[in-house]
Structures are given as structure tokens and as C-alpha cells.
Motif scaffolding. Structure first.
Motif, short mmCIF file in Angstrom:
data_model
loop_
_atom_site.label_atom_id
_atom_site.label_comp_id
_atom_site.label_asym_id
_atom_site.label_seq_id
_atom_site.Cartn_x
_atom_site.Cartn_y
_atom_site.Cartn_z
N HIS A 156 -38.93 -55.95 43.84
CA HIS A 156 -38.32 -57.18 43.58
C HIS A 156 -38.74 -58.22 43.45
O HIS A 156 -40.34 -58.61 43.40
CB HIS A 156 -36.77 -57.44 44.42
CG HIS A 156 -38.18 -57.96 46.03
ND1 HIS A 156 -38.29 -57.68 46.79
CD2 HIS A 156 -38.10 -59.43 46.16
CE1 HIS A 156 -38.99 -58.44 47.58
NE2 HIS A 156 -38.94 -59.83 47.35
N ASN B 230 -32.25 -55.23 51.95
CA ASN B 230 -32.22 -56.21 50.38
C ASN B 230 -32.10 -57.11 50.37
O ASN B 230 -32.28 -58.04 49.42
CB ASN B 230 -31.71 -54.58 50.16
CG ASN B 230 -32.63 -54.29 48.66
OD1 ASN B 230 -32.78 -53.67 47.74
ND2 ASN B 230 -33.26 -55.85 48.43
N ASN C 50 -33.63 -56.20 42.14
CA ASN C 50 -34.82 -55.34 42.48
C ASN C 50 -35.20 -54.96 41.37
O ASN C 50 -34.81 -54.27 40.32
CB ASN C 50 -32.99 -54.33 42.90
CG ASN C 50 -32.85 -54.70 44.53
OD1 ASN C 50 -34.16 -54.54 45.37
ND2 ASN C 50 -32.50 -53.96 45.48
N LYS D 205 -36.64 -47.97 44.94
CA LYS D 205 -36.87 -49.72 45.47
C LYS D 205 -38.46 -49.65 45.02
O LYS D 205 -39.44 -48.70 46.47
CB LYS D 205 -36.14 -49.89 46.50
CG LYS D 205 -34.75 -49.79 46.55
CD LYS D 205 -34.23 -50.27 47.62
CE LYS D 205 -32.77 -50.66 47.21
NZ LYS D 205 -31.42 -50.77 48.79
#
Lengths: 361, 361
Positions: free
Chosen positions: B352, B277, B316, B349
Motif C-alpha cells: 500500500h 487495512n 492499496n 494485497k
């Protein structure tokens, strides 16, 4: 912005080639799904999409069925028939609009359309017969270019006419199709502008590319073009005028000749109502590529930024050029793009590579 | 370079999440195909791949079958079982190597491994029982962190121990699993290094990211990190040493604490044997992203350039953060990435976004 297609929505693309592939990949960034309609299996675009339907591009029933499974439908090539677009429109919103295709797929309509906007084009005369051609040659002089009105791209459907007596042979060479004769333009460089037009009419311009062709096929594009700031402004103005007059939605490319001399005179050569080879550099040189902005526009989203963060030179890999891939893969200056085509054929676009360098101005 | 997987070859990815999706899209640039093995339909990665096989991650027969259809197999998550990797290896070359997973999926093995390389880690003690824990607390002091040896990520499987008497409760909270107790490190910032290691052992380093976490989940990364040049050098040296010692092939991320004070002291916190990430910014800030370099490495290609062309801040979109998408889509400073997940859940998630700016140094 009530018309924004939300993430999870599905884009349908007619065409399974590299443009569809790069459009699909761009849609992935935005959380949209992609269905591909291609005329064969294992297409470059179908390799990176949620679903592929295989069918002929004139199978209107199949296209109508395909369209039912998507929210917005677009096209990676300009020679889509009005019937196919009508069929698509039965199931989904279609963008760009049918009119943009109707005009740009016919060289005569395209030239008349541009001329009516007050934008310079090469002198032209409509030609249906050898007799028409003779008269046209007398009017425009030689050499001149005979081009079929329809289905011409990458230099196909074109023949140079050098004297009046060539008329019969030239008409035969293009199969006696409706055509135009085009006078030669004295130009020192070819440039193109990729412009994105959002559903609400907002325009976004990429930097002007300077293009080199070989055997009628784009060979390389350099960005920025070696033209003045004034000329850049004019080139964008022309592209914007055309996109707006077509009520285009999505990306559109205008190829222009930069005439010899210091007058910054531009003459429109061709309009492509789609993402364009001379805009491939935007993947590596811009925050939002031409592919992302096409998807944004047809999905009703605001455009992403079109400014470049780097200068770029894009080179096509045509036919067996692609055999250089191991060397290009090892060249740190190169961003390599291969299209996933199983068969290498002469003249076939197999990939491209981009060299970026710090932004010059 | 005789081991280079040629264009047209197929990469198999175990895992259907956003990392698999971005790996798949990166493979598209290189003319490689992708098959996804996911544990459910309509996965983020499966939406952009040539084929998806749906199966459990412990269904070794199914994984072996999946592997037969691909040339190289990789994994988007670290908690893949040794059995699954063995099954995969029956059909295709596996990269990274099983050892990289075996070590990094067990916090105790991981810490011992790093320590043996002479690289600082937080003080730790292996803990299997409440009694072990009491002794460990006495040794390391409080507060300290009790972490399960396996299956911990995004702050899961962790509990803070504040006094010896908490031992029973803490062991219960982590389900009595084998664990380690970790002493607190006084740090002023968390950084990470994404390193790519090619099949021939060549290393490529991305710029150091400075990371901010919220509720144990990465919230944002800023590149370059606000650390000295000397510290950047040290951070990369550590990551390179680890990647080489693991005989890793592909991308690997090392998270480190930058200790308080002026000594540029770094302590390794965690290793992820995969794209990470904190490397998502490389899509928008570098010519070759971490995803492209992972694909290049596992395919036996030379690495692409890891230098950044722009500074970047990656943020994110976790859970309902993603509801901001219309506003983010309209923000010209933002490169938006949405992962195509149908359901928004707290802590999940969803996407982003990256803001790039001209390279600072």
C-alpha cells in the motif's frame, strides 16, 4: 534507474546492533529482505531479519560467503576493515564505497580530506610520538585534544592535554597509537547534518540537529537546531560537499561545531559514513527516515522525502536510563524505541525516545 | 501495570501475512521479540522475526508447542479456530480473548451481538436452506445480500439476491453453508474506526477513516473522513462500546455505513478483531500506529497516543498494481509499503502507499 534492486532482493548488513535493527525494519517497508552478519547470537538486528550469520568482523572467508547470499552489502559501523569490504565485494555490490570508510575511520585522513575541500576543521597536527606531541602542543597551545587516528567513537581514544609536560603520560594513555592533536574550538553549540546520497548522486538533506553530549556520548538532539537559516544552508552545503567528494552512497552524518559569535562559522568535527544517532528522530519526525533513505540509496532507489512533518527532541537511554521504560511507555508525548539488548551496561545505548510537536517553521 | 511484559519478552503471532509483518516491526520498537507461526516458508512476517514455525493453522499440537516459546500469543486473522486458541492458551496468555474471535467470525453471532448492544445493523435473517432464503427475501425485499456466516472476507462468500426465484441458485453458489440474508442499506459512504483496548480496559481511538472498495476489497482510505464532528463522536462511541462489550484486548476495527441523509445515522457492517487495512495509514500519520498499539495492548502496556499528526490517504496495491512500484518509489509524496510477497496474484494485497499532508483540523 536500471540499477534498482527490485522488491524481494536481499540487503546484507555487517553489524548486529541497533542501527542494523532499524535499517532492517526500514527495509521491510520496501519489500526487501535482510540478512545480518553479527559477532554474536540474539543481536538486536538479528531479531528482525530473515537470516543471521554469526562470525568475527575480520573473518574474511565468512564475510565473502555471507555476501554471496545477498544482493547489496552495507555496514552499520565505520570501523570495518578494508579486507572485510574486499571480501564482501566478492559476493555483492558494496555501499557505501570502501573509500568512504577508509577516509572516515582515520582522523588524520578525514581532517586532511575535509580541509582539502576548503571546509574549516579544528587546527590539527599528526602525532606519532611523545616528541611529536610536545611540538604539536607548542604549535596549537593548551588545552588541546589528543585523539587516536583510528577506532575512536563516543569519546573513546581521547585525552585532554593541558601542558607540554603531559606529553609522555598522554601518549601512554592512548597506548602510543598514531594520533592527532587537535586545538580547542570555541563553540556555543554542536550541530549535525544527516545527508543521504543516492547511487546517481542525488542528495537529500534532513533538518539540522542540535546535539548535547554527556561524557562524550550523544545525550539528546533537538530539531530544528537553534541556528539561523543562513547557517542551516551552510551546514547542509558542507555535508553535501563531503558526501559528494567521498562519492558516498547511503546516509552520512557530519558533526560540526557552531563557533561562538555571530558569524555563523561552522567547523567540521567528525564524519560518520552511516546512519547516525543524531538522525534517529527522523523515524518519528519525517515521512522517510534516515534508515529508509540509507536502504533506498544502497538499493539504487530514488531517495524518499527528507522534510520533517514535526519538530522533535530525541533523548538517548544510556545504561540504566532504560530502567525508566515503564514510565516512558506510559508517557503519551513519547515515542519509545528499545533496542532489544539483553544486558544493560554503563555507557551502552539501550534505546531512545522522541518527543514530537507541531512543526515550528 | 504489574502485568506489563518487559522488554526482551516474546510475542507469538499466528499468521505470516502483512499484518503479522507490520506487527512484528512495531514490536521491534518496544524491545520485544517476535515468533511467527505461518503456514508456509518465506512468509512476509517470518522475514522480520526472530523465529518462524511452519505448520497448519489447525495443527493444535504444533500450536501448543509454539505457544510454549512465547509470553503472549495473538493472531493476525480472525478465522482462527477455537481449538487452535485453546491450544495456544496452554503455553501463553492469548489476546484478544477467544470470545472476540468466536463472535466476530460468525456473521449471525456478530450481528446479534451488535444489535443487543443497541447499535444499528443492517436488517438480517438467519438462512440455512433455500426455503429459509425464500422467506427471508420476502421479509427483507430485494435486492438483498446472502452471506455465509463464516469465512467471509474481502467480498468472498457473498452473493446478491435479486428475486425470490434466485433462492436455489444463490444457496448453491455459497455451497449451501449456513448464512444470513442482509437487507440493503442506503448509504453515502463507508467509514471505519480503529480502536485499541488495553488490558486494563482503557480505550484509544484513531481518527475515522472513509473507505472506498473495489470488487469487495478495500481500495483506499481517506483520513479524516468527510463526516461531521458529531458523527465522528458517534462512530467512536460505537466502536468503543463493541470493544468493551467483547472485553477485547488489542486493536479492533468496526466498519460502518454512513446512511444517506443528514441524520448522521451509522449502521455497523462488520467487526474485525485485529489490526485492519483501513488503519495502515496510522504508520505514517500517527506517533503510535495501530500495530504498535496492538502490541502494547496485548503486552499489557499502556496505549500510545492515537492522535494523528497528519492527514492521510492510503491506497492499496492489489495484484499487479504493485508493478507500479518504481514510479511510486520515485514519488516524493508517497510513503511506500511493500509486503515481501514473492508471487503476485489478482486480488492479492501486495502493498500500500500513504500520502500524508498537514493536519487539516
Amino acid at each position: 534507474m536500471s540499477e534498482m534492486l527490485p522488491p524481494g532482493g536481499t540487503i546484507g548488513i555487517l553489524g548486529g546492533g541497533q542501527l542494523g535493527r532499524m535499517l532492517s525494519v526500514a527495509a521491510s517497508r520496501l519489500g526487501l529482505k535482510v540478512h545480518i552478519y553479527a559477532d554474536g547470537p540474539d543481536s538486536p538486528a538479528g531479531q528482525f531479519a530473515a537470516e543471521t550469520v554469526i562470525g568475527a568482523y575480520d573473518d574474511e572467508a565468512k564475510i565473502a560467503e555471507f555476501a554471496k547470499g545477498v544482493d547489496v552489502i552495507t555496514c552499520e559501523f565505520e570501523n570495518v576493515s578494508a579486507g572485510a569490504l574486499d571480501a564482501a565485494a566478492k559476493g555483492a555490490r558494496v555501499a557505501p564505497p570502501a573509500r568512504a570508510f577508509a577516509i572516515t575511520q582515520d582522523r588524520l585522513l578525514e581532517k586532511q580530506f575535509v580541509e582539502e575541500l576548503g571546509i574549516p576543521v579544528a587546527p590539527f597536527v599528526a602525532v606519532d610520538t611523545a616528541d611529536d606531541l610536545r611540538k604539536a602542543v607548542e604549535k596549537l597551545g593548551t588545552p588541546a585534544l589528543l585523539k587516536t587516528r583510528r577506532f575512536g567513537y563516543d569519546g573513546k581514544g581521547q585525552v585532554v592535554v593541558r601542558k607540554v609536560n603531559d606529553a609522555e603520560a598522554a601518549m601512554e594513555e592512548i597506548g602510543g597509537q598514531p594520533a592527532i592533536l587537535e586545538g580547542f574550538v570555541k563553540f556555543d553549540r554542536e550541530v549535525s547534518v544527516v545527508v543521504a546520497r543516492a547511487l546517481d548522486g542525488t542528495l537529500g538533506f534532513y533538518d539540522v540537529a542540535e546535539n548535547h553530549h554527556q561524557d562524550g556520548i550523544l545525550s539528546s538532539s533537538r530539531i530544528p537546531a537553534n541556528i539561523t537559516g543562513n547557517c542551516t544552508y551552510k551546514a547542509r552545503e558542507i555535508a553535501g560537499k563531503i558526501a559528494s567528494a567521498l562519492e558516498h552512497v547511503g546516509v552520512l552524518c557530519v558533526e560540526m561545531f557552531h563557533c561562538e559569535g555571530d558569524a555563523d562559522e561552522l567547523v567540521v568535527n567528525e564524519i560518520a559514513p552511516r546512519v547516525h544517532n543524531s538522525g534517529h528522530w527522523t523515524i518519528d519526525g519525517c515521512q522517510a527516515s534516515q534508515f529508509e533513505n540509507h536502504i533506498r540509496a544502497i538499493a539504487g532507489w530514488p531517495l524518499g522525502p527528507t522534510g520533517r512533518h514535526s519538530d522533535a527532541v530525541m533523548t538517548n537511554l544510556i545504561g540504566h536510563d532504560v530502567d525508566r521504560w515503564p514510565k516512558l511507555a506510559a508517557d503519551e508525548r513519547v515515542a519509545l524505541h528499545l533496542y532489544g539488548k539483553a544486558e544493560t551496561r554503563p555507557g551502552r545505548k539501550m534505546g531512545h525516545f522522541t518527543k514530537i510537536s507541531p512543526k515550528s517553521s
